[in-house]
Design a protein around this motif. Sequence first.
Motif, PDB file in Angstrom:
ATOM      1  N   ALA A   1       6.780   2.415   4.510  1.00 40.46           N
ATOM      2  CA  ALA A   1       5.998   3.654   4.446  1.00 40.46           C
ATOM      3  C   ALA A   1       5.078   3.661   3.220  1.00 40.46           C
ATOM      4  CB  ALA A   1       6.941   4.859   4.401  1.00 40.46           C
ATOM      5  N   ALA A   2       5.572   3.122   2.093  1.00 34.04           N
ATOM      6  CA  ALA A   2       4.796   3.186   0.847  1.00 34.04           C
ATOM      7  C   ALA A   2       3.687   2.140   0.800  1.00 34.04           C
ATOM      8  CB  ALA A   2       5.732   3.001  -0.355  1.00 34.04           C
ATOM      9  N   ALA A   3       3.917   0.988   1.416  1.00 36.87           N
ATOM     10  CA  ALA A   3       2.941  -0.107   1.291  1.00 36.87           C
ATOM     11  C   ALA A   3       2.733  -0.789   2.638  1.00 36.87           C
ATOM     12  CB  ALA A   3       3.449  -1.109   0.243  1.00 36.87           C
ATOM     13  N   PRO A   4       2.253  -0.032   3.641  1.00 37.83           N
ATOM     14  CA  PRO A   4       2.172  -0.610   4.996  1.00 37.83           C
ATOM     15  C   PRO A   4       1.287  -1.845   5.098  1.00 37.83           C
ATOM     16  CG  PRO A   4       1.050   1.534   4.885  1.00 37.83           C
ATOM     17  CD  PRO A   4       1.792   1.370   3.609  1.00 37.83           C
ATOM     18  N   SER A   5       0.201  -1.902   4.321  1.00 38.79           N
ATOM     19  CA  SER A   5      -0.719  -3.031   4.506  1.00 38.79           C
ATOM     20  C   SER A   5      -0.145  -4.338   3.945  1.00 38.79           C
ATOM     21  CB  SER A   5      -2.087  -2.722   3.901  1.00 38.79           C
ATOM     22  OG  SER A   5      -1.984  -2.653   2.507  1.00 38.79           O
ATOM     23  N   LEU A   6       0.919  -4.255   3.156  1.00 36.89           N
ATOM     24  CA  LEU A   6       1.548  -5.504   2.696  1.00 36.89           C
ATOM     25  C   LEU A   6       2.208  -6.232   3.861  1.00 36.89           C
ATOM     26  CD1 LEU A   6       3.324  -4.687  -0.712  1.00 36.89           C
ATOM     27  CD2 LEU A   6       1.091  -5.715  -0.326  1.00 36.89           C
ATOM     28  N   PHE A   7       2.572  -5.458   4.910  1.00 39.05           N
ATOM     29  CA  PHE A   7       3.295  -6.054   6.042  1.00 39.05           C
ATOM     30  C   PHE A   7       2.309  -6.495   7.121  1.00 39.05           C
ATOM     31  CE2 PHE A   7       6.209  -3.470   3.679  1.00 39.05           C
ATOM     32  CZ  PHE A   7       7.322  -4.294   3.591  1.00 39.05           C
TER      33      PHE A   7
ATOM     34  N   ALA B   1      -1.958  -1.049  -3.687  1.00 41.99           N
ATOM     35  CA  ALA B   1      -3.319  -0.774  -4.168  1.00 41.99           C
ATOM     36  C   ALA B   1      -3.897  -2.018  -4.841  1.00 41.99           C
ATOM     37  CB  ALA B   1      -3.289   0.409  -5.136  1.00 41.99           C
ATOM     38  N   LEU B   2      -3.075  -2.719  -5.608  1.00 39.18           N
ATOM     39  CA  LEU B   2      -3.522  -3.945  -6.279  1.00 39.18           C
ATOM     40  C   LEU B   2      -4.010  -4.968  -5.249  1.00 39.18           C
ATOM     41  CD1 LEU B   2      -3.507  -5.768  -8.941  1.00 39.18           C
ATOM     42  CD2 LEU B   2      -1.299  -6.588  -8.123  1.00 39.18           C
ATOM     43  N   VAL B   3      -3.224  -5.159  -4.206  1.00 36.56           N
ATOM     44  CA  VAL B   3      -3.607  -6.144  -3.178  1.00 36.56           C
ATOM     45  C   VAL B   3      -4.887  -5.696  -2.488  1.00 36.56           C
ATOM     46  CG1 VAL B   3      -2.899  -7.195  -0.983  1.00 36.56           C
ATOM     47  CG2 VAL B   3      -1.274  -7.031  -2.871  1.00 36.56           C
ATOM     48  N   GLN B   4      -4.991  -4.421  -2.188  1.00 35.32           N
ATOM     49  CA  GLN B   4      -6.206  -3.943  -1.507  1.00 35.32           C
ATOM     50  C   GLN B   4      -7.451  -4.143  -2.372  1.00 35.32           C
ATOM     51  OE1 GLN B   4      -5.096  -0.020  -0.158  1.00 35.32           O
ATOM     52  NE2 GLN B   4      -4.607  -0.812   1.868  1.00 35.32           N
ATOM     53  N   GLN B   5      -7.288  -3.914  -3.681  1.00 34.68           N
ATOM     54  CA  GLN B   5      -8.445  -4.079  -4.592  1.00 34.68           C
ATOM     55  C   GLN B   5      -8.830  -5.544  -4.767  1.00 34.68           C
ATOM     56  OE1 GLN B   5      -6.975  -2.383  -8.208  1.00 34.68           O
ATOM     57  NE2 GLN B   5      -7.024  -0.305  -7.373  1.00 34.68           N
TER      58      GLN B   5
END
Length: 431
Positions: A332-338, A400-404
């Motif tokens: 839920a907190a970091a969906p785009s990591l998955f 957020a770090l990965v997205q940036q």
Amino acid sequence: MATPMVTGDGLLVRLRPARPGFTLRELIAVADAAEICGNGIVEITARGNLQIRGLGAQTVPLLAAKIAEAGIDLAEGLAIETPPLAGLDRSEIADPLPLAAQLRAAVAEHQPPLTLAPKLSITVDGGGHLHLGGVTADIRLRAVCVGGKTLWLLALAGTEATTKRIALLDGVAVVPVVMHILKTLAAMGDSARARDIEDATLKAGLVSVAPVDAVEPVKLATNSVGIHELGADGHVLGLGLAFGQIRAQQLRTFLEALETLGATEIRLAPDHALIVLGMAPDRLAAAQALALGHGMRAFPGDPRNHIAACVGAGACASALIDTRATAQMLIAAAPSLFDGSLAVHVSGCAKGCAKPSASALTITTAPIGYGLVVNGPASASPNAYIEEKTIRSAMERLEALVQQRKRAGESARSCLTRLGAEVITAAVQQG
Ligand code: SF4
């Protein structure tokens, strides 16, 4: 039935069917037995074994009686494992089932009986899409095609990625060679593993019919979860247990409903999964919806396919955290990591039962709440420590770090690998 193991929550028993799969009625009987004799939870492990926890000295014989009453034939002794679609997968180079049966017979007939390490295992892989490359084994056999000829690649200790290749063998040579290795191990003592055999001992008299380097590394196995085509034999459906477990009664109602959709057989699969056989193609979507309704993983894109979690607090006395709730919170907190590239592991203690090998990110317990291990197993010393109340925001910062910092087309895993443990640690500890 396998010898029960002592855990932090009573005794644990693993059940492996002697045939490639269970009938639905057999698996319903197992679920009922888990409800009555164990802690009411059925687990499928990362290597595709079914296990029941929370047993006691009195309930183990009761479980054995219930299994016998249901007519379930269980595999005993040395684990000789084949892929879930063995004999059905059209992409296999060879059907591994006959060779696995020959090996079982040779081990069973050997006199005196071989006394081997309890966790010793052999994988016999036909080289299909749903292979066992990610499962560790002492002795690995994989069908390969070299110069138009089907041979068996013998390798020792580890997964396909870490194993040591030994020889390429003709089919007729496999059983004598493997028996020689097993006798060598038995002579070394009842805790000896394949990694303990010296090369010189192993290779004495062993002839490889072609250089082992001629064999290409195996591609990553197809995710077990989803619909798999079997050519003229139709389709099968792969389903995963959410975080490797399901309530026994929930499994029962699911199997009963699945029976009405025409399912006939269930095969256990790596990554906490099972493969359903027998359904007509027009029933598969209904079965997927049914599985989702029972909390299971039914589609390849389910983020839970990429997160391993042990049973955690409430089911294991050694657990210091609710692993499944933590895993859900991470999604839920970091969906785009998955995005499918990253393997995440949540462990209730340093033992790391759900995934003994390294993961890109491992969340484990620490005196202040959580420890984060980057590229390591649960037993490793954490790179970062995170308080219980800040774990969610720490994971949001990591996302957020990965997205940036993610480059065009880059996966979450590649991005994290490029950033390195130090940058990851700084991001999660920032708060
Ligand atoms: S890893 Fe999980 S299941 Fe294994 S002993 Fe630790 S808390 Fe229990």
